[in-house]
Motif scaffolding. Structure first.
Motif, PDB file in Angstrom:
ATOM      1  N   ALA A  49      -4.094  14.968  16.646  1.00  0.00           N
ATOM      2  CA  ALA A  49      -2.743  15.288  17.117  1.00  0.00           C
ATOM      3  C   ALA A  49      -1.704  14.924  16.059  1.00  0.00           C
ATOM      4  O   ALA A  49      -0.771  15.691  15.796  1.00  0.00           O
ATOM      5  N   PHE A  50      -1.854  13.749  15.424  1.00  0.00           N
ATOM      6  CA  PHE A  50      -0.912  13.360  14.367  1.00  0.00           C
ATOM      7  C   PHE A  50      -0.986  14.325  13.192  1.00  0.00           C
ATOM      8  O   PHE A  50       0.037  14.683  12.603  1.00  0.00           O
ATOM      9  N   ASP A  51      -2.197  14.740  12.847  1.00  0.00           N
ATOM     10  CA  ASP A  51      -2.326  15.701  11.747  1.00  0.00           C
ATOM     11  C   ASP A  51      -1.658  17.021  12.093  1.00  0.00           C
ATOM     12  O   ASP A  51      -0.989  17.635  11.252  1.00  0.00           O
ATOM     13  N   LEU A  52      -1.814  17.454  13.338  1.00  0.00           N
ATOM     14  CA  LEU A  52      -1.201  18.712  13.765  1.00  0.00           C
ATOM     15  C   LEU A  52       0.317  18.600  13.795  1.00  0.00           C
ATOM     16  O   LEU A  52       1.032  19.523  13.393  1.00  0.00           O
ATOM     17  N   ILE A  53       0.818  17.449  14.251  1.00  0.00           N
ATOM     18  CA  ILE A  53       2.270  17.279  14.363  1.00  0.00           C
ATOM     19  C   ILE A  53       2.919  17.163  12.999  1.00  0.00           C
ATOM     20  O   ILE A  53       3.995  17.718  12.753  1.00  0.00           O
ATOM     21  N   THR A  54       2.281  16.429  12.089  1.00  0.00           N
ATOM     22  CA  THR A  54       2.894  16.182  10.774  1.00  0.00           C
ATOM     23  C   THR A  54       2.572  17.258   9.750  1.00  0.00           C
ATOM     24  O   THR A  54       3.046  17.170   8.620  1.00  0.00           O
ATOM     25  N   ARG A  55       1.768  18.268  10.116  1.00  0.00           N
ATOM     26  CA  ARG A  55       1.443  19.325   9.153  1.00  0.00           C
ATOM     27  C   ARG A  55       2.678  20.074   8.677  1.00  0.00           C
ATOM     28  O   ARG A  55       2.848  20.287   7.466  1.00  0.00           O
ATOM     29  N   PRO A  56       3.602  20.490   9.584  1.00  0.00           N
ATOM     30  CA  PRO A  56       4.831  21.129   9.069  1.00  0.00           C
ATOM     31  C   PRO A  56       5.641  20.206   8.173  1.00  0.00           C
ATOM     32  O   PRO A  56       6.241  20.645   7.198  1.00  0.00           O
ATOM     33  N   LEU A  57       5.642  18.902   8.495  1.00  0.00           N
ATOM     34  CA  LEU A  57       6.393  17.963   7.663  1.00  0.00           C
ATOM     35  C   LEU A  57       5.767  17.836   6.282  1.00  0.00           C
ATOM     36  O   LEU A  57       6.475  17.720   5.276  1.00  0.00           O
ATOM     37  N   ARG A  58       4.434  17.881   6.211  1.00  0.00           N
ATOM     38  CA  ARG A  58       3.781  17.823   4.900  1.00  0.00           C
ATOM     39  C   ARG A  58       4.069  19.090   4.095  1.00  0.00           C
ATOM     40  O   ARG A  58       4.271  19.026   2.875  1.00  0.00           O
ATOM     41  N   ARG A  59       4.070  20.248   4.771  1.00  0.00           N
ATOM     42  CA  ARG A  59       4.426  21.476   4.059  1.00  0.00           C
ATOM     43  C   ARG A  59       5.840  21.407   3.528  1.00  0.00           C
ATOM     44  O   ARG A  59       6.118  21.813   2.395  1.00  0.00           O
ATOM     45  N   LEU A  60       6.740  20.882   4.354  1.00  0.00           N
ATOM     46  CA  LEU A  60       8.135  20.762   3.925  1.00  0.00           C
ATOM     47  C   LEU A  60       8.259  19.792   2.766  1.00  0.00           C
ATOM     48  O   LEU A  60       9.000  20.035   1.803  1.00  0.00           O
ATOM     49  N   THR A  61       7.520  18.678   2.807  1.00  0.00           N
ATOM     50  CA  THR A  61       7.556  17.712   1.714  1.00  0.00           C
ATOM     51  C   THR A  61       7.046  18.326   0.428  1.00  0.00           C
ATOM     52  O   THR A  61       7.619  18.122  -0.660  1.00  0.00           O
ATOM     53  N   GLU A  62       5.970  19.099   0.503  1.00  0.00           N
ATOM     54  CA  GLU A  62       5.431  19.748  -0.694  1.00  0.00           C
ATOM     55  C   GLU A  62       6.413  20.778  -1.241  1.00  0.00           C
ATOM     56  O   GLU A  62       6.597  20.893  -2.464  1.00  0.00           O
ATOM     57  N   ALA A  63       7.053  21.510  -0.339  1.00  0.00           N
ATOM     58  CA  ALA A  63       8.048  22.499  -0.798  1.00  0.00           C
ATOM     59  C   ALA A  63       9.230  21.804  -1.461  1.00  0.00           C
ATOM     60  O   ALA A  63       9.755  22.271  -2.481  1.00  0.00           O
ATOM     61  N   MET A 105       0.844  -1.193   0.000  1.00  0.00           N
ATOM     62  CA  MET A 105       0.000   0.000   0.000  1.00  0.00           C
ATOM     63  C   MET A 105       0.882   1.247   0.000  1.00  0.00           C
ATOM     64  O   MET A 105       1.836   1.345   0.769  1.00  0.00           O
ATOM     65  N   ASN A 106       0.527   2.173  -0.863  1.00  0.00           N
ATOM     66  CA  ASN A 106       1.276   3.416  -0.983  1.00  0.00           C
ATOM     67  C   ASN A 106       0.632   4.465  -0.077  1.00  0.00           C
ATOM     68  O   ASN A 106      -0.187   5.265  -0.495  1.00  0.00           O
ATOM     69  N   LEU A 107       0.998   4.426   1.213  1.00  0.00           N
ATOM     70  CA  LEU A 107       0.397   5.308   2.194  1.00  0.00           C
ATOM     71  C   LEU A 107       1.383   6.389   2.599  1.00  0.00           C
ATOM     72  O   LEU A 107       2.602   6.173   2.597  1.00  0.00           O
ATOM     73  N   THR A 108       0.860   7.540   2.961  1.00  0.00           N
ATOM     74  CA  THR A 108       1.707   8.626   3.439  1.00  0.00           C
ATOM     75  C   THR A 108       2.119   8.350   4.881  1.00  0.00           C
ATOM     76  O   THR A 108       1.591   7.444   5.554  1.00  0.00           O
ATOM     77  N   LEU A 109       3.072   9.158   5.360  1.00  0.00           N
ATOM     78  CA  LEU A 109       3.530   8.990   6.737  1.00  0.00           C
ATOM     79  C   LEU A 109       2.394   9.227   7.724  1.00  0.00           C
ATOM     80  O   LEU A 109       2.241   8.485   8.708  1.00  0.00           O
ATOM     81  N   THR A 110       1.560  10.225   7.458  1.00  0.00           N
ATOM     82  CA  THR A 110       0.433  10.503   8.359  1.00  0.00           C
ATOM     83  C   THR A 110      -0.537   9.338   8.401  1.00  0.00           C
ATOM     84  O   THR A 110      -1.034   8.957   9.470  1.00  0.00           O
ATOM     85  N   GLN A 111      -0.816   8.760   7.232  1.00  0.00           N
ATOM     86  CA  GLN A 111      -1.736   7.621   7.187  1.00  0.00           C
ATOM     87  C   GLN A 111      -1.158   6.412   7.913  1.00  0.00           C
ATOM     88  O   GLN A 111      -1.863   5.711   8.649  1.00  0.00           O
ATOM     89  N   ARG A 112       0.138   6.154   7.718  1.00  0.00           N
ATOM     90  CA  ARG A 112       0.753   5.017   8.408  1.00  0.00           C
ATOM     91  C   ARG A 112       0.747   5.224   9.923  1.00  0.00           C
ATOM     92  O   ARG A 112       0.461   4.293  10.689  1.00  0.00           O
ATOM     93  N   LEU A 113       1.051   6.446  10.353  1.00  0.00           N
ATOM     94  CA  LEU A 113       1.014   6.726  11.793  1.00  0.00           C
ATOM     95  C   LEU A 113      -0.396   6.584  12.345  1.00  0.00           C
ATOM     96  O   LEU A 113      -0.595   6.058  13.454  1.00  0.00           O
ATOM     97  N   SER A 114      -1.391   7.039  11.571  1.00  0.00           N
ATOM     98  CA  SER A 114      -2.775   6.938  12.032  1.00  0.00           C
ATOM     99  C   SER A 114      -3.210   5.486  12.152  1.00  0.00           C
ATOM    100  O   SER A 114      -3.867   5.098  13.135  1.00  0.00           O
ATOM    101  N   LEU A 115      -2.855   4.662  11.157  1.00  0.00           N
ATOM    102  CA  LEU A 115      -3.212   3.236  11.236  1.00  0.00           C
ATOM    103  C   LEU A 115      -2.520   2.560  12.410  1.00  0.00           C
ATOM    104  O   LEU A 115      -3.136   1.767  13.143  1.00  0.00           O
ATOM    105  N   ALA A 116      -1.233   2.859  12.597  1.00  0.00           N
ATOM    106  CA  ALA A 116      -0.511   2.255  13.713  1.00  0.00           C
ATOM    107  C   ALA A 116      -1.114   2.696  15.052  1.00  0.00           C
ATOM    108  O   ALA A 116      -1.286   1.886  15.968  1.00  0.00           O
ATOM    109  N   PHE A 117      -1.451   3.989  15.154  1.00  0.00           N
ATOM    110  CA  PHE A 117      -2.047   4.485  16.386  1.00  0.00           C
ATOM    111  C   PHE A 117      -3.413   3.844  16.628  1.00  0.00           C
ATOM    112  O   PHE A 117      -3.754   3.482  17.766  1.00  0.00           O
ATOM    113  N   SER A 118      -4.218   3.694  15.567  1.00  0.00           N
ATOM    114  CA  SER A 118      -5.535   3.074  15.720  1.00  0.00           C
ATOM    115  C   SER A 118      -5.410   1.637  16.203  1.00  0.00           C
ATOM    116  O   SER A 118      -6.138   1.201  17.108  1.00  0.00           O
TER     117      SER A 118
END
Length: 496
Positions: free
Chosen positions: A197-211, A1-14
């Motif tokens: 919380a994961f979305d809030l924490i990884t938001r800067p990382l997603r911005r950095l990835t897009e940049a 599965m081609n999942l993003t870091l946020t999605q993988r963290l969310s699945l692991a947390f769930s």
């Protein structure tokens, strides 16, 4: 599965949250059951002993199963949750009041019974006669006739089949469903909070990835995507540090890439200008030599001498340009090592002036040197500094009109000796000043430095110095550079 870091963290947390909730529910139920069994066993601890001392379950012939069955039936009518059994000294069941087929064992392990009688910590689980492998809390007491050894045991299962049936009915009641729904709601709220919380924490990382995905080192500064910088960049935040580091790296890569682009453009211009500068004297040299070859018999002596002089001058020009190119190549590739020494810059200026005395006198140009008293020596490569002064004076002589003046002014300040070379020529137009020391201009431009100024800049850079074009209100051009002063003072020169 081609999942993003946020999605993988969310699945692991769930998954971890569900596992923790399940484990917590199991531990809570298990703890509640153990607490209930401990309470029941503590309250009924003396039940078997009371039965053993206040009833006649044995006579001279031994155990009385009929009396046991009657007593047990009465007890179980009073408390349906208990099950009473009569055991012999080996743990074999000798009497009970269980319906036919309900007893699954014919003996009970005596080890838990001895622990109970010895007063070990509760709860203690013993064998359940009505199941193959079940364990339940119990009360037990020994039966003695005359000897010290027990002749049998009263074994009371405190939570029997009736209790299990009632507990199963209660498990399906609304109370348990409400409890489970409450636990599920708490788990759902925890899951939503964790995902937020994961979305809030990884938001800067997603911005950095897009940049980083949109970053283009070849782009112009105003077309580059904005590199994110967290508001917490000053805090000890790994993502904020990563954003700041990437911003610095992106800026540096962009600057280096644009510098390489400018250098490549300068190289192309250099090749084009050198090709032009070489083509003109070579064409002239070839033309005059061809003229001498074809018309050698018809030309007069004066014409032959004039043609040879022109050809010789063009040959010298080509030779000087080739030498300059060779010297520039050595400087560009770092193959030059400095031979530092202390010498008098005043004496060097006088020596260089002697090279240009005849050309200057021929054009009626005055050479002037201004040297202050007690000027210190400088520490530099004598040969390179001589070449620097030679190139600057050569340019000044070529671009200064007749009856003009060329001046070299020396000054000592802040541990350095400054050198200023100025002339009264036409000067350098503002449009040609940018990149004056980075690329040679074509021969057709006013006050073109050619390769001379480029070589001067490279040599001074090896001395950790820079040459600059000074702003002047009068006509002409003025160049300045600094050299480190040595400790020993030179003899004062006199301006001429």
């Amino acid at each position: 599965m081609n999942l993003t870091l946020t999605q993988r963290l969310s699945l692991a947390f769930s998954a971890l949250l569900l596992a923790c909730c399940g484990a917590s529910a199991w531990l809570q139920i298990r703890s509640s059951d153990l607490h209930q069994m401990e309470v029941v066993q503590s309250l009924s601890r003396d039940l078997a002993d009371h039965i053993a001392h206040h009833t006649t379950l044995m006579d001279a012939n031994g155990l009385r199963p009929d009396a046991v069955r009657q007593l047990f039936s009465q007890l179980m009518m009073v408390n349906p949750s208990v099950e009473v059994y009569l055991l012999d000294s080996q743990g074999h069941i000798q009497g009970d009041d269980a319906p036919a087929g309900h007893v699954k064992r014919d003996n009970v392990d005596l080890a838990p019974i001895r622990q109970f009688i010895a007063g070990h910590a509760l709860p203690i689980l013993g064998d359940d006669p009505r199941s193959v492998a079940g364990k339940k809390v119990f009360s037990a007491a020994p039966l003695r006739s005359n000897g010290a050894q027990p002749s049998g045991y009263i074994y009371v299962v405190l939570l029997g089949e009736e209790h299990d049936a009632l507990a199963a009915r209660v498990a399906a009641s609304s109370v348990l469903r409400t409890t489970l729904w409450s636990m599920g709601l708490v788990a759902l709220l925890g899951l939503l909070a964790g995902l937020f919380a994961f979305d809030l924490i990884t938001r800067p990382l997603r911005r950095l990835t897009e940049a980083m995905r949109r970053f283009d080192a070849d782009g112009e500064p105003d077309t580059q995507p904005a590199v994110p910088r967290s508001a917490s960049a000053g805090r000890r935040d790994d993502i904020a540090v990563l954003e700041t580091t990437f911003a610095q790296m992106a800026t540096r890569i962009g600057e280096q890439w644009r510098a390489l682009t400018r250098q490549d453009q300068q190289r192309r211009e250099l090749i084009a200008n050198i090709s032009h500068d070489l083509r003109t004297p070579l064409t002239s040299l070839h033309g005059y030599l061809e003229m001498l070859s074809l018309k050698a018999d018809t030309l007069s002596e004066s014409e032959r001498k004039r043609y040879l002089a022109i050809a010789l001058a063009q040959s010298v020009k080509v030779g000087r340009l080739a030498q300059a190119l060779f010297e520039l190549a050595r400087l560009e590739h770092g193959n030059v090592q400095l031979a530092l020494e202390q010498f008098s810059l005043a004496d060097l200026v006088q020596d260089v002036f002697q090279k240009f005395e005849l050309p200057a006198e021929a054009r009626h140009i005055r050479l002037r040197a201004s040297i202050p008293a007690r000027l210190p020596n400088v520490c530099a490569d004598l040969g390179m500094i001589e070449r620097v002064l030679t190139n600057l004076l050569d340019n000044a002589v070529r671009h200064t009109p007749a009856h003009g003046e060329i001046a070299v002014d020396l000054a000592h300040q802040d541990g350095k000796v400054s050198v200023t070379v100025s002339d009264t020529g036409p000067g350098i137009p503002a449009a040609q000043r940018e990149g004056l020391f980075e690329r040679p201009f074509s021969a057709g431009r006013a006050h073109s430095g050619g390769l001379g100024l480029v070589i001067v800049q490279r040599m001074l850079q090896l001395h950790h110095s820079q040459i600059s074009l000074l702003e002047r209100t009068e006509t002409g051009a003025a160049f300045r550079f600094d050299l480190p002063a040595a400790e020993k003072l030179a003899v004062a020169g006199i301006a001429r």
